[in-house]
Design a protein around this motif. Structure first.
Motif, PDB file in Angstrom:
ATOM      1  N   ARG A 292      -8.796  -6.217  -2.753  1.00 51.10           N
ATOM      2  CA  ARG A 292      -9.100  -4.977  -1.765  1.00 51.10           C
ATOM      3  C   ARG A 292      -9.492  -3.763  -3.088  1.00 51.10           C
ATOM      4  O   ARG A 292      -9.764  -3.895  -4.137  1.00 51.10           O
TER       5      ARG A 292
ATOM      6  N   VAL B  57      -8.218   2.528   2.005  1.00 51.23           N
ATOM      7  CA  VAL B  57      -8.230   1.109   1.542  1.00 51.23           C
ATOM      8  C   VAL B  57      -9.716   0.694   2.212  1.00 51.23           C
ATOM      9  O   VAL B  57      -9.943   0.506   3.279  1.00 51.23           O
TER      10      VAL B  57
ATOM     11  N   LEU C 264      -3.396  -1.342   5.910  1.00 54.60           N
ATOM     12  CA  LEU C 264      -2.924  -2.483   5.509  1.00 54.60           C
ATOM     13  C   LEU C 264      -2.302  -3.495   6.439  1.00 54.60           C
ATOM     14  O   LEU C 264      -2.342  -4.719   6.333  1.00 54.60           O
TER      15      LEU C 264
ATOM     16  N   LEU D 188     -11.073  -3.317   2.640  1.00 53.16           N
ATOM     17  CA  LEU D 188     -10.513  -4.715   2.419  1.00 53.16           C
ATOM     18  C   LEU D 188     -11.672  -5.697   2.579  1.00 53.16           C
ATOM     19  O   LEU D 188     -12.673  -5.422   2.606  1.00 53.16           O
TER      20      LEU D 188
ATOM     21  N   VAL E 125       1.831  -6.856  -0.241  1.00 54.58           N
ATOM     22  CA  VAL E 125       1.088  -5.907   0.140  1.00 54.58           C
ATOM     23  C   VAL E 125       1.208  -4.619  -0.274  1.00 54.58           C
ATOM     24  O   VAL E 125       0.440  -3.684  -0.495  1.00 54.58           O
TER      25      VAL E 125
END
Length: 594
Positions: free
Chosen positions: A221, A235, A142, A237, A173
């Motif tokens: 995301r 994650v 992130l 993105l 975030v």
């Protein structure tokens, strides 16, 4: 005599009224024949039960409450559902609600903080999660993504450290642990200290053996979570593709580009993530297990509009520029079967065309769905194209979700008319279920559908409920016969198809199934009769060919003897004619000599 005629007319009229009223076809009890006529059909699925938030109880029958006695399950904006093993995961986007989180004793209202409810297969409450701990590696992902160099200011910007991010929790975030939050621990998970994430307007969820995947739509995301601890371990993105722009970087170069809004997810055995994104026409997005974007696949084709093509030939360039572009239909949902094929649904291009609304996409991105049924696997085959009555839905079905069983049978749900359409792997329409209305089993805004064993569960956003349907005796027979056919046990399926016909003599697919069994047994004439009843020209031709070959083989001796006899008789006849003509010529020649 006069009164007798009137009496007969009265009786006939009364009988017609009674017959018409008792044979009215409801939305949940019809199918289509070969000619696309609507015909009566028994129901393949029937309503079993409906679960509202107050119906979700603890296994002991009590209502789940928090320490203050407040009800824990409060359905708000249900968006999706996943089923794996003994667990049901229900995703509530909470778009019409706010959640209060407390940080250091300071309460903060967070809008759209989505929640995952976990239930067992009996729809008993197991738990819920709206705050998720995160590993160090996921946090690092992130931070790398949300760090960029601002050329105007000549400095590096870390989005997660800006004043706006610190003050606006719903857009952050990541966040610190709220008061009272304790992360679950597990060997091998290296948690980031005092770091968690929340979801915003999340719209997609799916589950595998080890992981849970959530489309955090409002934050652009996708999260991969450990299924036991609900800890974020990966994650996905905004893809590094010219179609998208970074949500935190604004420049002239980003004009016309789209934000990444993931809405629906599917995972294959190699842990590749397939994503349907809102407002994206390029196809389904594929990510590898490391979170890297691979490619688009399975893009829908533009469906040409003949009327628009005609007008563009006589319009000026200015007028043409004002017409909306013909864009490919957008995908609305997807599901993956055990062989790795992606079953997808798409929006119709307009109110007059419904082509390839359901696809089965292989790893090469090609649509390999079989369409051998009487109707296209796209929902209703007959619909009203235009109407001045706002209460009448117009245009083709608007398929919003799809699910696939282990035996290849798949069911798609239409949000426009509240109906489910179930097909076999050949594309044959097996049965139609459901309709809109005010009852607890009506489908007014279905957004997700999943198989739960032999049952089907539909998530209805409007009624904020989970609606479960069970297979009827009629549907069970069809499913069993279909599965036997898929296994190559065509003859064994015949008796089941005959049971189907006892329940519904209009069911043409049963005649075809019986015909295939008879064809394999070499009973060609009987097979032809069944294929005729089932309106299957292809298999009728095969049965006729077999019947013709069998007839020739069985009567070969007679046919050849007859042919030889005909040839001999014809030769004898021609010889007789020839001799007779020569005799006549000789006779006429003798008279002249005399």
């Amino acid at each position: 005599m006069k009164y007798k005629k009137y009496l007969i007319l009265l009786v006939v009229s009364f009988a017609l009224v009674i017959f018409t009223s008792t044979t009215k076809v409801s939305a949940a009890s019809y199918n289509y024949d070969y000619w696309h006529n609507i015909v009566y059909s028994s129901e393949g699925l029937s309503h079993k039960d409906t679960f509202y938030d107050q119906d979700i109880l603890n296994p002991n029958g009590t209502t789940p409450v928090d320490a203050n006695g407040n009800q824990l399950v409060k359905f708000n904006t249900l968006e999706d559902m996943a089923v794996y093993g003994e667990r049901i995961y229900v995703l509530d986007a909470k778009t019409r609600d706010s959640k209060t989180l407390t940080f250091g004793g300071d309460p903060t209202s967070v809008d759209g903080a989505s929640t995952v409810y976990v239930l067992d297969k009996s729809f008993n409450y197991v738990g819920q999660q709206s705050v998720f701990a995160i590993t160090k590696s996921a946090k690092a992902q992130l931070e790398r993504f949300y760090t960029y160099f601002d050329e105007e200011k000549g400095e590096t910007v870390r989005v997660y450290e800006t004043e706006n991010a610190k003050n606006n929790y719903q857009d952050r975030v990541y966040i610190p642990y709220p008061d009272g939050f304790t992360p679950k621990t597990k060997s091998g998970l290296d948690l980031a200290e005092n770091t968690a994430v929340i979801l915003r307007n999340a719209r997609g969820i799916t589950v595998t053996k080890d992981a849970l995947y959530i489309a955090d739509t409002g934050h652009y995301r996708i999260f991969k979570l450990d299924k036991d601890t609900y800890t974020v371990t990966g994650v996905y993105l905004t893809p590094n593709d010219e179609t998208f722009r970074n949500p935190w970087v604004f420049s002239e170069a980003s004009d016309g580009k789209q934000l990444f809004y993931p809405i629906k997810l599917a995972i294959d055995v190699a842990n590749r993530v397939y994503c349907v994104a809102d407002r994206i026409y390029e196809g389904i997005l594929e990510f590898n297990d490391n979170g890297e974007f691979n490619r688009f696949l399975g893009v829908n084709k533009v469906v040409p509009n003949p009327l628009k093509a005609f007008w563009t030939k006589i319009m000026t360039e200015t007028q043409i520029a004002q017409i909306a572009l013909d864009l490919p239909p957008m995908f609305t949902n997807l599901s993956i079967d055990k062989k790795g094929f992606l079953y997808t649904t798409s929006k119709p291009s307009d109110n007059t065309q419904a082509t390839n609304l359901i696809k089965a996409i292989n790893t090469s991105g090609k649509d390999v769905l079989k369409r051998n049924g009487y109707t296209e696997p796209s929902g209703d085959a007959v619909y009203i194209g235009a109407s001045t009555n706002p209460q009448i839905p117009i245009g083709p079905s608007s398929l919003n979700a799809i699910t696939v069983s282990d035996n290849g049978i798949y069911t798609a749900v239409d949000t426009k008319r509240g109906r489910m359409f179930t097909y076999d792997n050949e594309g044959n329409l097996l049965y139609i279920t459901g309709e809109k209305g005010t009852l607890s089993h009506n489908l007014n805004e279905p957004v997700a559908i999943r198989y739960l064993g032999n049952d089907i569960v539909v998530v209805d956003r409007e009624s904020r409920s989970l609606i479960r349907f069970q297979v009827t005796k009629f549907g069970s027979l069809i499913n069993e016969a279909t599965e036997l056919y898929n296994q190559g046990l065509v003859i064994e399926a015949e008796s089941i198809w005959r049971e189907v016909l006892k329940m519904n003599s209009n069911y043409e697919l049963a005649y075809v199934g019986i015909g295939k069994s008879l064809l394999r047994q070499g009973k060609y004439k009987e097979a032809m009769e069944n294929f005729k009843m089932g309106n299957n020209k292809t298999y009728y031709s095969k049965a006729f060919q077999g019947y013709r070959d069998e007839f020739l083989e069985e009567n070969f001796g007679i046919i050849m003897t007859s042919l030889v006899a005909i040839v001999v008789a014809y030769g004898a006849y021609k010889g007789y004619k020839y001799i007779k003509r020569r005799n006549e010529e000789d006779y006429e020649g003798g008279d002249e000599n005399a």
